[in-house]
Design a protein around this motif. Structure first.
Motif, PDB file in Angstrom:
ATOM      1  N   ALA A 151      22.794  62.221  48.239  1.00 39.27           N
ATOM      2  CA  ALA A 151      23.869  61.285  47.811  1.00 39.27           C
ATOM      3  C   ALA A 151      23.768  61.273  46.072  1.00 39.27           C
ATOM      4  O   ALA A 151      23.002  60.285  45.639  1.00 39.27           O
ATOM      5  CB  ALA A 151      23.631  59.983  48.229  1.00 39.27           C
ATOM      6  N   THR A 152      24.456  62.060  45.412  1.00 43.01           N
ATOM      7  CA  THR A 152      24.413  62.168  43.799  1.00 43.01           C
ATOM      8  C   THR A 152      25.782  61.869  43.494  1.00 43.01           C
ATOM      9  O   THR A 152      26.574  62.920  43.773  1.00 43.01           O
ATOM     10  CB  THR A 152      23.735  63.387  43.319  1.00 43.01           C
ATOM     11  N   ILE A 153      26.229  60.953  42.676  1.00 42.99           N
ATOM     12  CA  ILE A 153      27.419  60.799  42.162  1.00 42.99           C
ATOM     13  C   ILE A 153      27.803  61.890  41.097  1.00 42.99           C
ATOM     14  O   ILE A 153      26.875  62.442  40.384  1.00 42.99           O
ATOM     15  CB  ILE A 153      27.283  59.408  41.345  1.00 42.99           C
ATOM     16  N   SER A 154      29.153  62.315  41.240  1.00 46.57           N
ATOM     17  CA  SER A 154      29.549  63.350  40.037  1.00 46.57           C
ATOM     18  C   SER A 154      29.599  62.520  38.739  1.00 46.57           C
ATOM     19  O   SER A 154      29.875  61.440  38.728  1.00 46.57           O
ATOM     20  CB  SER A 154      31.060  63.619  40.480  1.00 46.57           C
ATOM     21  N   PRO A 155      29.069  63.248  37.855  1.00 44.81           N
ATOM     22  CA  PRO A 155      29.148  62.706  36.199  1.00 44.81           C
ATOM     23  C   PRO A 155      30.700  62.187  35.844  1.00 44.81           C
ATOM     24  O   PRO A 155      30.384  61.164  35.193  1.00 44.81           O
ATOM     25  CB  PRO A 155      28.517  63.762  35.578  1.00 44.81           C
ATOM     26  N   GLU A 156      31.464  63.194  36.240  1.00 42.58           N
ATOM     27  CA  GLU A 156      32.928  62.784  35.943  1.00 42.58           C
ATOM     28  C   GLU A 156      33.201  61.269  36.607  1.00 42.58           C
ATOM     29  O   GLU A 156      33.664  60.478  36.015  1.00 42.58           O
ATOM     30  CB  GLU A 156      33.965  63.714  36.385  1.00 42.58           C
ATOM     31  N   VAL A 157      32.982  61.212  37.820  1.00 43.01           N
ATOM     32  CA  VAL A 157      33.222  59.945  38.678  1.00 43.01           C
ATOM     33  C   VAL A 157      32.533  58.754  37.984  1.00 43.01           C
ATOM     34  O   VAL A 157      32.996  57.668  37.851  1.00 43.01           O
ATOM     35  CB  VAL A 157      32.711  60.266  40.074  1.00 43.01           C
ATOM     36  N   LEU A 158      31.510  58.896  37.572  1.00 42.37           N
ATOM     37  CA  LEU A 158      30.377  58.122  36.941  1.00 42.37           C
ATOM     38  C   LEU A 158      30.914  57.450  35.660  1.00 42.37           C
ATOM     39  O   LEU A 158      31.292  56.368  35.452  1.00 42.37           O
ATOM     40  CB  LEU A 158      28.983  58.407  36.944  1.00 42.37           C
ATOM     41  N   VAL A 159      31.406  58.424  34.883  1.00 42.56           N
ATOM     42  CA  VAL A 159      32.105  57.955  33.841  1.00 42.56           C
ATOM     43  C   VAL A 159      33.357  57.332  33.853  1.00 42.56           C
ATOM     44  O   VAL A 159      33.636  56.325  33.199  1.00 42.56           O
ATOM     45  CB  VAL A 159      32.527  59.301  32.746  1.00 42.56           C
ATOM     46  N   HIS A 160      34.248  57.615  34.762  1.00 47.18           N
ATOM     47  CA  HIS A 160      35.355  56.916  35.158  1.00 47.18           C
ATOM     48  C   HIS A 160      34.948  55.541  35.558  1.00 47.18           C
ATOM     49  O   HIS A 160      35.766  54.309  35.374  1.00 47.18           O
ATOM     50  CB  HIS A 160      36.120  57.610  36.160  1.00 47.18           C
ATOM     51  N   GLN A 161      34.097  55.413  36.465  1.00 50.11           N
ATOM     52  CA  GLN A 161      33.564  54.015  37.143  1.00 50.11           C
ATOM     53  C   GLN A 161      33.002  53.243  35.922  1.00 50.11           C
ATOM     54  O   GLN A 161      33.708  52.003  35.726  1.00 50.11           O
ATOM     55  CB  GLN A 161      32.388  54.383  38.048  1.00 50.11           C
ATOM     56  N   LEU A 162      32.193  53.732  34.800  1.00 48.57           N
ATOM     57  CA  LEU A 162      31.694  52.774  34.103  1.00 48.57           C
ATOM     58  C   LEU A 162      32.896  52.442  33.184  1.00 48.57           C
ATOM     59  O   LEU A 162      32.946  51.183  32.639  1.00 48.57           O
ATOM     60  CB  LEU A 162      30.786  53.759  33.199  1.00 48.57           C
ATOM     61  N   PHE A 163      33.769  53.206  32.785  1.00 53.19           N
ATOM     62  CA  PHE A 163      35.023  52.728  31.732  1.00 53.19           C
ATOM     63  C   PHE A 163      35.681  51.776  32.505  1.00 53.19           C
ATOM     64  O   PHE A 163      36.191  51.052  31.992  1.00 53.19           O
ATOM     65  CB  PHE A 163      35.716  54.149  31.581  1.00 53.19           C
ATOM     66  N   GLY A 164      35.990  52.053  33.966  1.00 47.55           N
ATOM     67  CA  GLY A 164      37.103  51.186  34.472  1.00 47.55           C
ATOM     68  C   GLY A 164      36.366  49.765  34.730  1.00 47.55           C
ATOM     69  O   GLY A 164      36.989  48.911  34.761  1.00 47.55           O
ATOM     70  N   ALA A 165      35.247  49.809  34.814  1.00 46.42           N
ATOM     71  CA  ALA A 165      34.646  48.610  35.202  1.00 46.42           C
ATOM     72  C   ALA A 165      34.752  47.465  34.034  1.00 46.42           C
ATOM     73  O   ALA A 165      34.925  46.150  34.502  1.00 46.42           O
ATOM     74  CB  ALA A 165      32.837  48.804  35.287  1.00 46.42           C
ATOM     75  N   PHE A 166      34.811  47.825  32.732  1.00 45.17           N
ATOM     76  CA  PHE A 166      35.260  46.806  31.975  1.00 45.17           C
ATOM     77  C   PHE A 166      36.689  46.527  31.453  1.00 45.17           C
ATOM     78  O   PHE A 166      36.951  45.617  30.885  1.00 45.17           O
ATOM     79  CB  PHE A 166      34.542  47.575  30.523  1.00 45.17           C
ATOM     80  N   LEU A 167      37.628  47.354  32.253  1.00 42.66           N
ATOM     81  CA  LEU A 167      38.797  47.089  32.305  1.00 42.66           C
ATOM     82  C   LEU A 167      39.590  46.816  33.327  1.00 42.66           C
ATOM     83  O   LEU A 167      40.775  46.374  33.344  1.00 42.66           O
ATOM     84  CB  LEU A 167      39.559  48.158  31.766  1.00 42.66           C
ATOM     85  N   LEU A 168      38.811  46.447  34.741  1.00 48.30           N
ATOM     86  CA  LEU A 168      39.245  46.031  35.901  1.00 48.30           C
ATOM     87  C   LEU A 168      38.484  44.839  36.273  1.00 48.30           C
ATOM     88  O   LEU A 168      37.530  44.331  35.524  1.00 48.30           O
ATOM     89  CB  LEU A 168      38.872  47.141  36.816  1.00 48.30           C
ATOM     90  N   PRO A 169      39.163  43.917  37.075  1.00 48.22           N
ATOM     91  CA  PRO A 169      38.551  42.771  37.816  1.00 48.22           C
ATOM     92  C   PRO A 169      37.188  43.438  38.612  1.00 48.22           C
ATOM     93  O   PRO A 169      37.280  44.499  39.042  1.00 48.22           O
ATOM     94  CB  PRO A 169      39.325  42.389  38.743  1.00 48.22           C
ATOM     95  N   PRO A 170      36.200  42.645  38.686  1.00 52.07           N
ATOM     96  CA  PRO A 170      35.989  40.983  38.060  1.00 52.07           C
ATOM     97  C   PRO A 170      35.425  41.002  36.301  1.00 52.07           C
ATOM     98  O   PRO A 170      35.571  39.870  35.979  1.00 52.07           O
ATOM     99  CB  PRO A 170      35.014  40.584  39.041  1.00 52.07           C
ATOM    100  N   LEU A 171      35.109  42.123  35.944  1.00 54.34           N
ATOM    101  CA  LEU A 171      34.598  41.851  34.613  1.00 54.34           C
ATOM    102  C   LEU A 171      35.638  41.814  33.633  1.00 54.34           C
ATOM    103  O   LEU A 171      35.498  41.015  32.610  1.00 54.34           O
ATOM    104  CB  LEU A 171      33.608  43.132  34.005  1.00 54.34           C
ATOM    105  N   LEU A 172      36.951  41.999  33.781  1.00 52.74           N
ATOM    106  CA  LEU A 172      38.051  41.567  33.216  1.00 52.74           C
ATOM    107  C   LEU A 172      38.307  40.305  32.915  1.00 52.74           C
ATOM    108  O   LEU A 172      38.749  39.788  31.644  1.00 52.74           O
ATOM    109  CB  LEU A 172      39.548  42.330  33.801  1.00 52.74           C
ATOM    110  N   PHE A 173      37.874  39.640  34.097  1.00 49.73           N
ATOM    111  CA  PHE A 173      37.991  38.033  33.643  1.00 49.73           C
ATOM    112  C   PHE A 173      36.545  37.430  33.558  1.00 49.73           C
ATOM    113  O   PHE A 173      36.540  36.190  32.981  1.00 49.73           O
ATOM    114  CB  PHE A 173      38.633  37.048  34.799  1.00 49.73           C
ATOM    115  N   ILE A 174      35.388  38.117  33.854  1.00 50.11           N
ATOM    116  CA  ILE A 174      34.324  37.465  33.604  1.00 50.11           C
ATOM    117  C   ILE A 174      33.870  37.539  32.064  1.00 50.11           C
ATOM    118  O   ILE A 174      33.235  36.535  31.640  1.00 50.11           O
ATOM    119  CB  ILE A 174      33.344  38.178  34.525  1.00 50.11           C
TER     120      ILE A 174
END
Length: 263
Positions: free
Chosen positions: A3-26
């Motif tokens: 179970a190894t995450i794709s680097p491209e997917v990881l970048v998308h996940q990290l980028f999205g984490a700061f622009l999407l809920p719940p971090l968007l309102f936390i």
């Protein structure tokens, strides 16, 4: 498989984490708490903003509003479906299912498979499932094919298992379809996903009939639509993620704003 995450997917996940809920309102709330002594007025405004976003992004009314602009395609008619040559089902994730001792489709994928099975039974069109292993492990395409065969009793002619993004779904699926002489397809996914997915398949030279499913709808009305729920928060998150994806691919020139449905 490991179970190894794709680097491209990881970048998308990290980028999205700061622009999407719940971090968007936390994050505004945390920043406000840090500034409460140095800048009380700004701190209060940030905390109020965070709380307001938390409320708005957890109610059905906002979920339906955010998805209204994404669900642009109507339900495909049987007359339109009969003119196509194959049904393509986009993967939407998988999950471990210990009770079955195997992977099972995620809720989004299961919704797509159920509708694809419904369409296949009424049209007798061959099925293609597409989805790789963005988070490692068993490919989504393999899980989808197994589900269609075992749970719905439907054979799957093509199983695409290399893709890790919707864009790659289109590229690799088109190669399989063109080798079989297929140029007219029914594309099955959630209504909120097809606005972004459909242009990718059109760019591969395919004539695409969108077949949306899983529309964001709620029973009742009035006050019920303004009460926070976990489901609404999840659907707001999915919609905002999709709008971010549309922006990202629009900047790259992949999305050209087609709004008409094929004949």
């Amino acid at each position: 498989m490991t179970a190894t995450i794709s680097p491209e997917v990881l970048v998308h996940q990290l980028f999205g984490a700061f622009l999407l809920p719940p971090l968007l309102f936390i994050l505004p709330v945390l920043l406000g708490l840090l500034l409460r002594r140095r800048a009380p007025a700004i701190a209060t405004s940030l905390v109020c903003l965070g709380l307001l976003l938390a409320y708005l992004l957890s109610i059905p009314r906002t979920a339906m509003w955010l998805n209204a602009g994404l669900e642009r395609y109507p339900v495909a008619s049987m007359a339109q479906l009969q003119q196509q040559q194959a049904i393509v089902v986009l993967g939407g994730g998988k999950k471990p299912a210990p009770e079955y001792d195997r992977n099972e489709p995620s809720a989004d994928t299961q919704t797509r498979l159920r509708y694809a099975a419904f369409l296949a039974r009424h049209t007798h069109l061959p099925l293609l499932v597409t989805g790789g292993s963005p988070y490692g492990g068993e490919p989504e395409g393999e899980v989808m094919a197994r589900t269609l065969q075992q749970d719905y009793g439907l054979p799957v002619r093509w199983v695409e298992m290399q893709s890790i993004t919707t864009l790659e779904n289109a590229r690799y699926s088109a190669l399989m379809l063109k080798q079989a002489g297929i140029s007219r397809i029914v594309l099955v996914s959630q209504g909120w996903h097809l606005r972004r997915a459909l242009p990718f398949f059109q760019a591969q030279g395919l004539h695409v009939l969108p077949a949306p499913t899983g529309f964001v709808r709620y029973d009742g009305a009035g006050l019920a639509w303004y009460l926070p729920t976990g489901r609404a928060m999840q659907e707001c998150h999915s919609a905002l993620r999709e709008w971010l994806g549309i922006f990202f691919y629009s900047v790259q020139g992949w999305l050209h704003g087609r709004t008409t449905q094929p004949d």
